[in-house]
Design an enzyme around this catalytic site. Structure first.
Site, PDB file in Angstrom:
ATOM      1  N   GLU A 176       0.816  -1.294   0.044  1.00  0.00           N
ATOM      2  CA  GLU A 176      -0.057   0.078  -0.067  1.00  0.00           C
ATOM      3  C   GLU A 176       0.847   1.222   0.004  1.00  0.00           C
ATOM      4  OE1 GLU A 176      -4.048  -1.597   2.041  1.00  0.00           O
ATOM      5  OE2 GLU A 176      -2.869  -0.223   3.121  1.00  0.00           O
TER       6      GLU A 176
ATOM      7  N   LYS B 272     -13.018  -1.008  17.246  1.00  0.00           N
ATOM      8  CA  LYS B 272     -12.191  -0.120  17.878  1.00  0.00           C
ATOM      9  C   LYS B 272     -10.987   0.203  17.300  1.00  0.00           C
ATOM     10  CE  LYS B 272     -10.245   0.420  22.882  1.00  0.00           C
ATOM     11  NZ  LYS B 272     -10.286   0.015  24.120  1.00  0.00           N
TER      12      LYS B 272
END
Length: 425
Positions: A214, A328
């Site tokens: 990425e 989370k």
């Protein structure tokens, strides 16, 4: 593990010929032209991600804010110091995955794993707080692959200075990978990886080496990135006079233009066994989160159509079943969720409370997750296959292949369809 959302109603243009056989100097263990990878990522093992294993980070959380919580592995090791960090990470490396995981993967129809690892496992910069010791466990993982009939990609997930500023690069909010010294170190690390894992000792297991995970194209010099890809290819292909035949994986750098990489590193230029890696999520953009399930499915199906017509072999190396960003720390320590209106002034869609535990999912939501997952499986198998992100998490079910399978939301067998022909292929 961030960042792609393409407008779903974008017309697919510039159709080109289907991928042709790539020049092979030697037959690969894996046939990228005809076979389908059905894989999982071993996320959160050798590169920490707070949302995958929050227990490693939550010791600093006071329950009210994350001000003292390290945001990534760099700051985790810096905060602990090398001795304590090594002790805690050795315990993590030796337990987060066991051979039982690999045996279960095989049982569920998985045939390959993608293994993220950071540069610091192989070489440290001056003053790096990182600790080493991961390579022993990487070698063990590859042996477990061998024992259980699985193949592997070795994925360089973090470069010095960070290639994207994501916490999963090891260093959040930094974009210095293209500094000359950092590129040099990254190429040296690729040389080390190629010499060991690209050679004959692992050719029965390792079927690809990913040059870099990425790289964030929109903030990088793309000419420089293309040069890095070419140099990285050379480091692995010709390593001290020993030629590696393994597949070389290049990430698409989030370039949204269809067929952006078609004319790059082609056979005609002397490049062979090159695979393009696409990552697709629809939760890191407010517009994507607000889509109806039918439009999520249409987006995935359109990606499958586009990728099918690319010149290179290509794989969807990351995707998930997530329809929210509620897990989370998914958006990073200190950041809330767009879904609940707690991130970057995003408008409220719904509470996250019912999405962070499978037991709270409604029947309608489970149906949508199953539909979306099946559509993506169909889309990604229009090309060379997929690696789900990721095999397991501590408490993020939308990203947890193991938990979703146990809940009946990922098909078993993997070609079973409760909602067939959603893409109309």
């Amino acid at each position: 593990m961030l960042l792609t959302f393409a407008p779903i109603f974008l017309l697919i243009s510039s159709i080109v010929a289907a991928p042709t056989l790539q020049l092979q100097r030697k037959g690969l263990e894996w046939d990228y032209q005809n076979d389908k990878i059905r894989g999982v990522n071993l996320g959160g093992w050798f590169v920490l991600e707070p949302y995958i294993t929050p227990s490693l980070f939550s010791v600093w959380s006071n329950g009210e804010d994350d001000l003292n919580t390290p945001v990534d592995e760099y700051h985790y090791t810096q905060k602990l110091g090398k001795e304590t960090a090594l002790s805690r990470l050795e315990a993590h490396w030796s337990s987060w995955y066991t051979e039982a995981d690999f045996a279960q993967m095989k049982y569920l129809g998985i045939n390959a794993v993608r293994i993220p690892i950071g540069y610091w496992a192989f070489q440290l910069l001056d003053n790096d707080p990182y600790v080493q010791g991961q390579v022993k466990y990487l070698d063990q993982a590859l042996e477990w692959c061998r024992n259980n009939g699985l193949y592997a990609w070795v994925d360089l997930h973090g470069a010095p200075g960070s290639q994207n500023g994501f916490d999963n690069s090891g260093l959040r909010d930094s974009y210095k990978f293209q500094d000359d010294d950092d590129v040099k170190v990254t190429l040296e690390v690729l040389k080390t990886i190629g010499a060991k894992y690209g050679g004959s000792d692992y050719e029965d297991v390792v079927i690809g080496i990913e040059l870099l995970n990425e790289p964030l194209g929109p903030v990088l010099d793309m000419d420089g990135l293309r040069q890095f890809y070419q140099d990285g290819y050379s480091e692995i292909r010709n390593n001290d006079g020993v030629e590696s035949y393994n597949a070389i994986i290049i990430h698409d750098a989030f370039q949204q233009t269809d067929h952006y990489w078609d004319n790059f590193m082609q056979v005609s230029g002397g490049y062979w066994n090159v695979v393009v890696d696409h990552h697709h999520y629809q939760v890191f953009d407010q517009a994507a989160l607000e889509l109806l399930i039918e439009d999520h499915i249409k987006t995935a199906c359109n990606w499958g159509t586009t990728h099918k017509d690319e010149a290179h072999w290509n794989i969807v190396g990351e995707w998930s079943s997530a329809l929210t960003d509620c897990a989370k720390w998914l958006n990073g320590v200190g950041h809330g969720a767009r879904w609940s209106g707690n991130y970057d002034n995003c408008p409220y869609i719904d509470s996250c409370l019912s999405y962070t535990d499978l037991s709270g999912w409604t029947d309608e939501y489970k149906t949508n997750v199953r539909k979306y997952t099946e559509a993506q499986l169909d889309a990604w198998e229009q090309v060379g296959g997929w690696f789900f992100w990721c095999w397991k998490t501590e408490s993020a079910p939308e990203w947890d292949f193991q938990a979703l399978t146990n809940a009946g939301l990922i098909p078993q067998p993997l070609n079973d369809r409760q909602y067939p022909n959603q893409c109309g292929y």
